[in-house]
Design a protein around this motif. Structure first.
Motif, PDB file in Angstrom:
ATOM      1  N   THR A  38       7.672  30.495  38.216  1.00  0.00           N
ATOM      2  CA  THR A  38       7.891  30.237  39.836  1.00  0.00           C
ATOM      3  C   THR A  38       6.829  30.800  40.492  1.00  0.00           C
ATOM      4  N   PRO A  39       6.115  29.760  41.369  1.00  0.00           N
ATOM      5  CA  PRO A  39       4.841  30.386  42.278  1.00  0.00           C
ATOM      6  C   PRO A  39       5.348  31.264  43.196  1.00  0.00           C
ATOM      7  N   VAL A  40       6.468  31.389  43.640  1.00  0.00           N
ATOM      8  CA  VAL A  40       6.781  32.102  44.737  1.00  0.00           C
ATOM      9  C   VAL A  40       6.990  33.780  44.022  1.00  0.00           C
ATOM     10  N   LEU A  41       7.478  33.690  42.917  1.00  0.00           N
ATOM     11  CA  LEU A  41       7.714  34.951  42.129  1.00  0.00           C
ATOM     12  C   LEU A  41       6.364  35.562  41.504  1.00  0.00           C
ATOM     13  N   ARG A  42       5.622  34.496  41.208  1.00  0.00           N
ATOM     14  CA  ARG A  42       4.219  35.229  40.633  1.00  0.00           C
ATOM     15  C   ARG A  42       3.329  35.734  42.017  1.00  0.00           C
ATOM     16  N   ALA A  43       3.388  34.939  43.073  1.00  0.00           N
ATOM     17  CA  ALA A  43       2.838  35.204  44.252  1.00  0.00           C
ATOM     18  C   ALA A  43       3.178  36.507  44.498  1.00  0.00           C
ATOM     19  N   ALA A  44       4.586  36.902  44.824  1.00  0.00           N
ATOM     20  CA  ALA A  44       5.029  38.053  45.174  1.00  0.00           C
ATOM     21  C   ALA A  44       4.714  39.379  44.204  1.00  0.00           C
ATOM     22  N   GLY A  45       4.825  39.017  43.142  1.00  0.00           N
ATOM     23  CA  GLY A  45       4.335  40.270  41.971  1.00  0.00           C
ATOM     24  C   GLY A  45       2.928  40.475  42.088  1.00  0.00           C
ATOM     25  N   THR A  46       1.962  39.346  42.332  1.00  0.00           N
ATOM     26  CA  THR A  46       0.760  39.651  42.270  1.00  0.00           C
ATOM     27  C   THR A  46       0.561  40.464  43.482  1.00  0.00           C
ATOM     28  N   GLY A  47       0.812  39.990  44.777  1.00  0.00           N
ATOM     29  CA  GLY A  47       0.499  40.549  45.933  1.00  0.00           C
ATOM     30  C   GLY A  47       1.025  42.069  45.882  1.00  0.00           C
ATOM     31  N   TYR A  48       2.410  42.271  45.213  1.00  0.00           N
ATOM     32  CA  TYR A  48       2.587  43.856  45.346  1.00  0.00           C
ATOM     33  C   TYR A  48       1.789  44.701  44.639  1.00  0.00           C
ATOM     34  N   VAL A  49       1.502  44.171  43.397  1.00  0.00           N
ATOM     35  CA  VAL A  49       0.619  44.939  42.357  1.00  0.00           C
ATOM     36  C   VAL A  49      -0.631  45.148  43.246  1.00  0.00           C
ATOM     37  N   ASN A  50      -1.269  44.143  43.605  1.00  0.00           N
ATOM     38  CA  ASN A  50      -2.690  44.244  44.187  1.00  0.00           C
ATOM     39  C   ASN A  50      -2.494  45.389  45.147  1.00  0.00           C
ATOM     40  N   ILE A  51      -1.657  45.241  46.219  1.00  0.00           N
ATOM     41  CA  ILE A  51      -1.629  46.292  47.420  1.00  0.00           C
ATOM     42  C   ILE A  51      -1.318  47.553  46.987  1.00  0.00           C
ATOM     43  N   VAL A  52      -0.250  47.926  46.160  1.00  0.00           N
ATOM     44  CA  VAL A  52       0.256  49.006  45.854  1.00  0.00           C
ATOM     45  C   VAL A  52      -0.709  49.815  44.859  1.00  0.00           C
ATOM     46  N   ARG A  53      -1.136  49.167  44.027  1.00  0.00           N
ATOM     47  CA  ARG A  53      -2.171  49.711  43.054  1.00  0.00           C
ATOM     48  C   ARG A  53      -3.570  50.055  43.642  1.00  0.00           C
ATOM     49  N   ASN A  54      -3.890  49.456  44.493  1.00  0.00           N
ATOM     50  CA  ASN A  54      -5.211  49.727  45.248  1.00  0.00           C
ATOM     51  C   ASN A  54      -5.026  50.751  46.562  1.00  0.00           C
ATOM     52  N   THR A  55      -3.703  51.113  46.719  1.00  0.00           N
ATOM     53  CA  THR A  55      -3.653  52.123  47.662  1.00  0.00           C
ATOM     54  C   THR A  55      -3.591  53.737  47.218  1.00  0.00           C
ATOM     55  N   PRO A  56      -4.235  54.713  47.747  1.00  0.00           N
ATOM     56  CA  PRO A  56      -4.446  56.014  47.208  1.00  0.00           C
ATOM     57  C   PRO A  56      -2.706  56.517  47.254  1.00  0.00           C
ATOM     58  N   LEU A  57      -2.520  57.338  46.430  1.00  0.00           N
ATOM     59  CA  LEU A  57      -1.219  57.672  46.047  1.00  0.00           C
ATOM     60  C   LEU A  57      -0.678  58.601  47.098  1.00  0.00           C
ATOM     61  N   THR A  58      -1.502  59.383  47.712  1.00  0.00           N
ATOM     62  CA  THR A  58      -1.012  60.341  48.869  1.00  0.00           C
ATOM     63  C   THR A  58      -0.545  59.398  49.954  1.00  0.00           C
ATOM     64  N   LEU A  59      -1.401  58.426  50.061  1.00  0.00           N
ATOM     65  CA  LEU A  59      -0.844  57.480  51.245  1.00  0.00           C
ATOM     66  C   LEU A  59       0.497  56.761  50.980  1.00  0.00           C
ATOM     67  N   VAL A  60       0.642  56.462  49.822  1.00  0.00           N
ATOM     68  CA  VAL A  60       1.911  55.782  49.295  1.00  0.00           C
ATOM     69  C   VAL A  60       3.056  56.842  49.574  1.00  0.00           C
ATOM     70  N   LEU A  61       2.753  57.996  49.211  1.00  0.00           N
ATOM     71  CA  LEU A  61       3.697  59.081  49.435  1.00  0.00           C
ATOM     72  C   LEU A  61       3.777  59.462  50.694  1.00  0.00           C
ATOM     73  N   ALA A  62       2.720  59.696  51.418  1.00  0.00           N
ATOM     74  CA  ALA A  62       3.092  59.783  53.000  1.00  0.00           C
ATOM     75  C   ALA A  62       3.764  58.666  53.615  1.00  0.00           C
ATOM     76  N   PHE A  63       3.761  57.523  53.320  1.00  0.00           N
ATOM     77  CA  PHE A  63       4.514  56.502  53.976  1.00  0.00           C
ATOM     78  C   PHE A  63       5.760  56.470  53.477  1.00  0.00           C
ATOM     79  N   SER A  64       6.188  56.942  52.419  1.00  0.00           N
ATOM     80  CA  SER A  64       7.320  57.024  52.118  1.00  0.00           C
ATOM     81  C   SER A  64       8.171  58.041  52.795  1.00  0.00           C
ATOM     82  N   ALA A  65       7.425  59.122  52.988  1.00  0.00           N
ATOM     83  CA  ALA A  65       8.005  60.215  53.903  1.00  0.00           C
ATOM     84  C   ALA A  65       7.949  59.954  55.420  1.00  0.00           C
ATOM     85  N   LEU A  66       6.905  59.564  55.870  1.00  0.00           N
ATOM     86  CA  LEU A  66       6.895  59.466  57.504  1.00  0.00           C
ATOM     87  C   LEU A  66       7.225  58.095  57.813  1.00  0.00           C
ATOM     88  N   GLY A  67       6.914  57.015  57.011  1.00  0.00           N
ATOM     89  CA  GLY A  67       7.333  55.714  57.375  1.00  0.00           C
ATOM     90  C   GLY A  67       8.720  55.447  57.011  1.00  0.00           C
TER      91      GLY A  67
END
Lengths: 222, 251
Positions: free
Chosen positions: A44-73
């Motif tokens: 399913t193209p929609v699922l594929r695009a969502a999975g790829t998008g999620y992985v590319n964004i989160v994997r390339n974000t520094p972990l401290t920013l991911v954690l800061a986002f989960s606390a502050l955001g």
């Protein structure tokens, strides 16, 4: 050395928090990583695009920013709360951020594993009437997992060490924070520093050995 | 095994076309397969034989034309397509047994997970089928522990376990060592005698002569000749077929 002995109970309590975080994140990141890889290889193209998008964004974000986002955001701005108790709340915010982050690496390791499974396996599965997700679950993923046990071990070791940046999500109980806190009293203490390193190695080294052994034992003969 | 008395054809291909990029691999294929018929497809490599075979259970999609199976157009996707595939057995050149499952599990997976047959019943039937193809003693081994000929016989048992309306054989003996070819062909000849509808892509003339009702010769994506096995091998009508036969018969 006296400092290490004096503060050992505090440091050990902190280290046990690292262990706790690691175990919970291991479970969630494995589950989410498996879901993500299923999306990435789905027809399913929609699922594929969502999975790829999620992985590319989160994997390339520094972990401290991911954690800061989960606390502050998530927590401060959007009001997501797991508990009224601040330390419990921040514990789960770390679990959330670290699991979301580690899942992308689990996903990519599994995807490499899927590439080791010959095309014919999927064709044979479809030919007997299994649906795509049945063949993924019963035929492809079990073989893919076995092919990447050792790399998954590395992902888990990295995740365990990443629990030491939990302070980015406001979690103040794990060993790296306790160490810094202790240094405020004692000044920098090499024995304390070495003690924590040794504790982590006692935790992670066996994982490396065990996954290496398991990878050989469970290898799929072709 | 076949619905005797039902005279409607099991498979009907009408004007089927398929391209791989600029390569026209199936050109206007019209073909009918009757119930209980054993059809052998023969021809040079790259002539479209395997693609034709794989199109019938939609492992290959087609660009044009229609394929009817049991009177209905092939479903395009999803559960309906999985349902169709469960009624069409397939045996591959490279066996494709599930490498992480035992021989018996290979045979029972489809019945239990697709048909919902209780495990004990599926295992009993699985053992019967493995005995029938002469692999009963190896039921608890893994595919890699078996010879190619044994693996291919398991693959046939796996297809049979679904009680299919027909079985597609895509060059079932081409990857085998010469001494193992006959054991697989013997199983296939037995199936043909029992009335299974079969489409077999193969170069095994002995099999074609002994078991086939009809031979289809394919080259360059087209059906060049349809004939009885005896006629085809002794007295082919087309030059293209004669030329092909002269090359393979000299061995």
């Amino acid at each position: 050395m006296n400092d290490l002995i004096k503060y050992a109970p505090d440091l050990l309590a902190g280290f046990l928090k690292n262990v706790q975080l690691s175990l919970v994140c291991a479970v969630f990141s494995m589950i989410l990583g498996t879901v993500l890889v299923s999306m990435r290889v789905s027809p399913t193209p929609v699922l594929r695009a969502a999975g790829t998008g999620y992985v590319n964004i989160v994997r390339n974000t520094p972990l401290t920013l991911v954690l800061a986002f989960s606390a502050l955001g998530l927590s401060d701005t959007l009001g997501v709360s797991f508990s009224d108790e601040p330390s419990t709340n921040s514990f789960w915010l770390v679990v959330l951020g670290l699991s979301l982050y580690t899942a992308t690496f689990v996903c990519e390791a599994l995807r490499a594993g899927i590439n080791t499974v010959p095309m014919g396996q999927a064709e044979a599965a479809r030919a007997i009437g299994l649906t795509f997700f049945q063949s993924l679950r019963m035929i492809i993923l079990p073989q893919a997992f076995r092919a990447v046990i050792a790399p998954l071990g590395s992902v888990m070791i990295a995740m365990i060490k990443n629990t030491t940046v939990a302070i980015a999500a406001g979690y103040l109980a794990e060993s790296a924070f306790v160490m810094k806190d202790t240094f405020d009293d004692t000044g920098v203490s090499i024995p304390i520093f070495v003690g924590i390193v040794v504790a982590f190695m006692l935790f992670t080294l066996p994982i490396g050995f065990f996954t290496g052994w398991l990878a050989n034992r469970l290898a799929v003969a072709r | 095994m076949t619905e005797n008395g039902d005279s409607t054809p099991l498979v009907v291909l009408e004007g089927v076309n398929k391209h791989f990029g600029s390569l026209h691999v199936l050109r206007d294929i019209n073909l009918t397969i009757s119930r209980g018929e054993v059809l052998v497809v023969i021809g040079p490599s790259g002539g479209g034989k395997s693609t034709l075979c794989r199109a019938i259970n939609r492992l290959e999609t087609i660009d044009g034309g229609t394929i009817l199976f049991d009177g209905k157009p092939l479903p395009e996707e999803g559960k309906a397509l999985a349902g169709l595939r469960s009624e069409v057995g397939m045996v591959f050149q490279s066996f494709n047994l599930f490498a992480h499952k035992t021989i018996l599990e290979n045979v029972t997976l489809g019945p239990t997970r697709v048909r919902g047959v209780p495990k004990a019943q599926a295992e009993q039937r699985g053992m019967e089928l493995l005995e029938r193809v002469g692999i009963g003693a190896q039921a608890s081994k893994y595919p890699a522990q078996l010879s190619g000929g044994q693996q291919q016989r398991v693959a046939i048992a796996r297809a049979l376990a679904m009680d299919p309306k027909m079985i597609l054989f895509d060059e079932p003996t081409s990857a085998l060592d010469p001494e193992m070819v006959q054991e697989v062909l013997d199983v296939m000849i037995g199936l043909a005698r029992d009335g299974m509808t079969m489409m077999v892509v193969t170069h095994e003339m002995g099999f074609a002569r002994r078991a086939a009702n009809r031979v289809v010769f394919m080259a360059e994506g087209q059906i060049v000749e349809e004939n009885t096995p005896d006629e085809f091998f002794t007295n082919a009508r087309t030059d293209r077929a004669k030329d092909f036969l002269s090359k393979i018969l000299t061995h």
